[in-house]
Write an enzyme that holds these catalytic residues in place. Structure first.
Site, PDB file in Angstrom:
ATOM      1  N   ASP A  71       0.845  -1.198   0.000  1.00  0.00           N
ATOM      2  CA  ASP A  71       0.000   0.000   0.000  1.00  0.00           C
ATOM      3  C   ASP A  71       0.875   1.242   0.000  1.00  0.00           C
ATOM      4  OD1 ASP A  71      -2.721   1.322   0.475  1.00  0.00           O
ATOM      5  OD2 ASP A  71      -1.483   2.205   2.055  1.00  0.00           O
ATOM      6  N   TYR A  76       2.848  10.001  -0.057  1.00  0.00           N
ATOM      7  CA  TYR A  76       3.879   9.471   0.850  1.00  0.00           C
ATOM      8  C   TYR A  76       5.306   9.744   0.341  1.00  0.00           C
ATOM      9  CZ  TYR A  76      -0.112   6.677   2.579  1.00  0.00           C
ATOM     10  OH  TYR A  76      -1.329   6.251   3.053  1.00  0.00           O
ATOM     11  N   LYS A 104      -2.611   5.925  -4.405  1.00  0.00           N
ATOM     12  CA  LYS A 104      -3.766   6.812  -4.150  1.00  0.00           C
ATOM     13  C   LYS A 104      -3.614   8.173  -4.824  1.00  0.00           C
ATOM     14  CE  LYS A 104      -3.866   4.655   0.420  1.00  0.00           C
ATOM     15  NZ  LYS A 104      -2.445   4.587   0.858  1.00  0.00           N
ATOM     16  N   HIS A 137      -7.726   9.277  -2.244  1.00  0.00           N
ATOM     17  CA  HIS A 137      -7.145   9.247  -0.899  1.00  0.00           C
ATOM     18  C   HIS A 137      -8.105   9.821   0.149  1.00  0.00           C
ATOM     19  CE1 HIS A 137      -2.864   9.190   1.032  1.00  0.00           C
ATOM     20  NE2 HIS A 137      -3.785   8.939   1.948  1.00  0.00           N
ATOM     21  N   ASN A 287       4.654  -9.499  11.735  1.00  0.00           N
ATOM     22  CA  ASN A 287       3.297  -8.968  11.520  1.00  0.00           C
ATOM     23  C   ASN A 287       2.499  -9.848  10.564  1.00  0.00           C
ATOM     24  OD1 ASN A 287       3.765  -6.807  13.250  1.00  0.00           O
ATOM     25  ND2 ASN A 287       4.227  -5.347  11.612  1.00  0.00           N
TER      26      ASN A 287
HETATM   27  N1  LIG Z   1      -5.585   6.039   3.486  1.00  0.00           N
HETATM   28  C1  LIG Z   1      -5.094   6.818   4.425  1.00  0.00           C
HETATM   29  O1  LIG Z   1      -5.479   7.985   4.583  1.00  0.00           O
HETATM   30  C2  LIG Z   1      -4.039   6.283   5.350  1.00  0.00           C
HETATM   31  C3  LIG Z   1      -3.752   6.947   6.557  1.00  0.00           C
HETATM   32  C4  LIG Z   1      -2.795   6.403   7.407  1.00  0.00           C
HETATM   33  C5  LIG Z   1      -2.153   5.217   7.050  1.00  0.00           C
HETATM   34  N2  LIG Z   1      -2.429   4.610   5.851  1.00  0.00           N
HETATM   35  C6  LIG Z   1      -1.725   3.348   5.442  1.00  0.00           C
HETATM   36  O2  LIG Z   1      -1.731   2.438   6.511  1.00  0.00           O
HETATM   37  C7  LIG Z   1      -0.387   2.114   6.868  1.00  0.00           C
HETATM   38  C8  LIG Z   1      -0.265   1.823   8.346  1.00  0.00           C
HETATM   39  O3  LIG Z   1      -0.685   2.883   9.131  1.00  0.00           O
HETATM   40  P1  LIG Z   1       0.298   3.711  10.046  1.00  0.00           P
HETATM   41  O4  LIG Z   1       1.618   3.754   9.402  1.00  0.00           O
HETATM   42  O5  LIG Z   1      -0.397   4.973  10.365  1.00  0.00           O
HETATM   43  O6  LIG Z   1       0.339   2.930  11.442  1.00  0.00           O
HETATM   44  P2  LIG Z   1       0.574   1.448  11.996  1.00  0.00           P
HETATM   45  O7  LIG Z   1       0.903   0.513  10.895  1.00  0.00           O
HETATM   46  O8  LIG Z   1      -0.591   1.132  12.853  1.00  0.00           O
HETATM   47  O9  LIG Z   1       1.831   1.639  12.950  1.00  0.00           O
HETATM   48  C9  LIG Z   1       3.103   1.839  12.429  1.00  0.00           C
HETATM   49  C10 LIG Z   1       4.100   1.958  13.588  1.00  0.00           C
HETATM   50  O10 LIG Z   1       4.105   0.748  14.353  1.00  0.00           O
HETATM   51  C11 LIG Z   1       5.430   0.280  14.483  1.00  0.00           C
HETATM   52  N3  LIG Z   1       5.346  -1.189  14.443  1.00  0.00           N
HETATM   53  C12 LIG Z   1       4.969  -1.948  13.383  1.00  0.00           C
HETATM   54  N4  LIG Z   1       4.944  -3.245  13.721  1.00  0.00           N
HETATM   55  C13 LIG Z   1       5.325  -3.323  15.015  1.00  0.00           C
HETATM   56  C14 LIG Z   1       5.495  -4.399  15.915  1.00  0.00           C
HETATM   57  N5  LIG Z   1       5.254  -5.656  15.531  1.00  0.00           N
HETATM   58  N6  LIG Z   1       5.908  -4.106  17.173  1.00  0.00           N
HETATM   59  C15 LIG Z   1       6.146  -2.825  17.552  1.00  0.00           C
HETATM   60  N7  LIG Z   1       5.997  -1.764  16.744  1.00  0.00           N
HETATM   61  C16 LIG Z   1       5.595  -2.010  15.477  1.00  0.00           C
HETATM   62  C17 LIG Z   1       6.204   0.841  13.328  1.00  0.00           C
HETATM   63  O11 LIG Z   1       7.555   1.013  13.709  1.00  0.00           O
HETATM   64  P3  LIG Z   1       8.821   0.709  12.754  1.00  0.00           P
HETATM   65  O12 LIG Z   1       8.504   1.190  11.364  1.00  0.00           O
HETATM   66  O13 LIG Z   1       9.899   1.515  13.397  1.00  0.00           O
HETATM   67  O14 LIG Z   1       9.077  -0.758  12.801  1.00  0.00           O
HETATM   68  C18 LIG Z   1       5.509   2.188  13.120  1.00  0.00           C
HETATM   69  O15 LIG Z   1       6.043   3.165  13.963  1.00  0.00           O
HETATM   70  C19 LIG Z   1       0.401   3.328   6.387  1.00  0.00           C
HETATM   71  O16 LIG Z   1       1.781   3.061   6.281  1.00  0.00           O
HETATM   72  C20 LIG Z   1      -0.275   3.614   5.073  1.00  0.00           C
HETATM   73  O17 LIG Z   1       0.179   2.706   4.074  1.00  0.00           O
HETATM   74  C21 LIG Z   1      -3.376   5.120   5.019  1.00  0.00           C
END
Ligand SMILES: NC(=O)c1ccc[n+]([C@@H]2O[C@H](COP(=O)([O-])OP(=O)(O)OC[C@H]3O[C@@H](n4cnc5c(N)ncnc54)[C@H](OP(=O)(O)O)[C@@H]3O)[C@@H](O)[C@H]2O)c1
Ligand SMILES: *[C@@H]1O[C@H](CO)[C@@H](O)[C@H](O)[C@H]1NC(C)=O
Ligand SMILES: *[C@@H]1O[C@H](CO)[C@@H](O)[C@H](O)[C@H]1NC(C)=O
Ligand SMILES: *[C@@H]1O[C@H](CO)[C@@H](O)[C@H](O)[C@H]1NC(C)=O
Ligand SMILES: *[C@@H]1O[C@H](CO)[C@@H](O)[C@H](O)[C@H]1NC(C)=O
Ligand SMILES: *[C@@H]1O[C@H](CO)[C@@H](O)[C@H](O)[C@H]1NC(C)=O
Length: 330
Positions: A71, A76, A104, A137, A287
């Site tokens: 994704d 980004y 997106k 998006h 994960n």
């Molecule tokens: N459509 C939209 O508007 C939208 C908005 C937000 C996000 N997204 C998508 O969704 C994805 C995920 O959301 P997000 O990045 O906001 O948050 P997330 O995936 O919920 O959390 C990411 C964070 O968690 C840490 N992490 C991941 N796996 C872990 C584990 N097993 N143990 C401990 N820490 C862990 C990562 O650290 P490290 O990287 O340091 O390992 C990072 O800091 C985004 O990257 C994007 O692709 C889309």
């Protein structure tokens, strides 16, 4: 000869490669039920900017671990890195048709005739001829000078349909649309979005939106799947649980899994495609490793009790826009 080949492929598979199930979309195509996120996120100073090859490395490790769905988004600023990793893995024998790449349309390209050109720009960065899924998006339009663009998202959707007809995207969908906004698209007589991508995590489970999507055949991708699980990243005032919550630790122990894996497995059981982001090889691998166990009803009931309708990413800066989607929930 055949026996040797079988042995070799078994040896590769037994080295922790996870086989991810697929979900059928309305348009007949299949989407892998788990994706890698590539947004670098915000720190206390605001947006984290890409440095060099951190996302390229993450995508490379992910594909090696068995991820087949990536994704990303124009916004980004990492599409080039995703593209380099994908090209490298294809060069090493992974087939393009076995990968599912989502990107997106940013808010600054909502005019109907800007959609296909914006996608072409993303494709150039991704070094691909098509994406598997293109999403609007946000329903909210905004020019680069930060003034709002009031283009009706139904017009933007017409541009998405055209981009699909041009073969630039195999499937199309939306992100951050609320139920009545999706319903306007459904009622428009144009094609129904194949996918909705929205925030879903323990604090924000959105049961009525999920049941609406199920009824319409729209597949849901869940972003920010960890919500405020990790204390170092939790939003101030976010409700529990944190990763050390005893009830979660106990469930994790029972299945020889980690608490983050329990949180991701719960989304899988809700029928949601989780999109965890990580740049850390060991986390990228662990994960994904959530397809060899399932939660029982009692455990799912406990996990459901954490739903407080609490949104991690409300994007309040757009609250004045007429198409701001989360008005009823803040
Ligand atoms: N459509 C939209 O508007 C939208 C908005 C937000 C996000 N997204 C998508 O969704 C994805 C995920 O959301 P997000 O990045 O906001 O948050 P997330 O995936 O919920 O959390 C990411 C964070 O968690 C840490 N992490 C991941 N796996 C872990 C584990 N097993 N143990 C401990 N820490 C862990 C990562 O650290 P490290 O990287 O340091 O390992 C990072 O800091 C985004 O990257 C994007 O692709 C889309
Ligand atoms: C991230 O920070 C930028 C400012 O650098 C801000 O405009 C944006 O809304 C923030 N995003 C989120 C999801 O908090
Ligand atoms: C782009 O993809 C082609 C194969 O489709 C590959 O030969 C080329 O090296 C890729 N370019 C980059 C910068 O990765
Ligand atoms: C902002 O950009 C849009 C689109 O380019 C333009 O129509 C509008 O006049 C600009 N507004 C301001 C205040 O510069
Ligand atoms: C528990 O999980 C770890 C990590 O996946 C694995 O190495 C170990 O063999 C598992 N233990 C049992 C008893 O299954
Ligand atoms: C959905 O978005 C519209 C704006 O397009 C808004 O008027 C409506 O209140 C929102 N509905 C919910 C449930 O937030």
């Amino acid at each position: 000869m055949k026996g040797i080949l079988v042995f070799v492929s078994f040896a590769i598979l037994s080295h922790a490669t996870v086989i991810v199930p697929k979900i059928k979309l309305l348009d007949g195509r299949n989407v892998p039920a788990f994706a890698l996120g590539t947004w670098l996120g915000n720190n206390t100073k605001g947006r984290v900017e890409p440095s060099s090859h951190e996302v390229e490395d993450a995508v490379t490790w992910a594909i090696e671990a068995g991820y087949r769905h990536i994704d990303t988004a124009f916004a980004y600023k990492v599409e080039d890195q995703v593209g380099r990793a994908v090209a490298k893995k294809i060069g090493e024998g992974v087939r393009r048709e076995d990968l599912f790449i989502t990107t997106k349309l940013w808010n600054s390209f909502h005019a109907r005739d800007q959609v296909a050109p914006a996608l072409r720009e993303s494709l150039k960065k991704l070094n691909l001829t098509y994406v598997d899924l293109y999403l609007i998006h946000w329903p909210v339009g905004q020019f680069n000078n930060l003034t709002y663009d009031y283009t009706d998202y139904v017009d933007t959707w017409k541009g998405m349909v055209e981009a699909k007809q041009l073969g630039l995207a195999r499937s199309i969908g939306v992100s951050n649309f609320n139920q009545s906004q999706i319903d306007r698209l459904v009622q428009s007589g144009l094609e129904t979005p194949a996918v909705l991508q929205v925030e879903i995590n323990l604090n924000l489970q959105q049961p009525s939106l999920l049941s609406y999507c199920r009824e319409k055949g729209i597949v849901v991708m869940g972003y920010t799947p960890f919500g405020s699980l990790f204390p170092s990243k939790a939003k101030e005032g976010a409700p529990p649980p944190r990763v050390d919550e005893p009830a979660l630790v106990e469930i994790a122990k029972k299945y020889n899994k980690t608490v983050p894996q329990i949180a991701l497995r719960y989304l899988v059981e809700l029928g949601v495609i989780p999109i965890p982001k990580s740049l850390t090889k060991s986390r990228i691998e662990s994960n994904l490793d959530v397809f060899d166990f399932s939660l029982n009803q009692e455990e799912k009931d406990l996990l459901k009790s954490y739903d407080k309708g609490y949104r991690t990413i409300p994007q309040l800066k757009w609250v004045e826009h007429p198409y701001y989607p989360f008005g009823d929930q803040i």
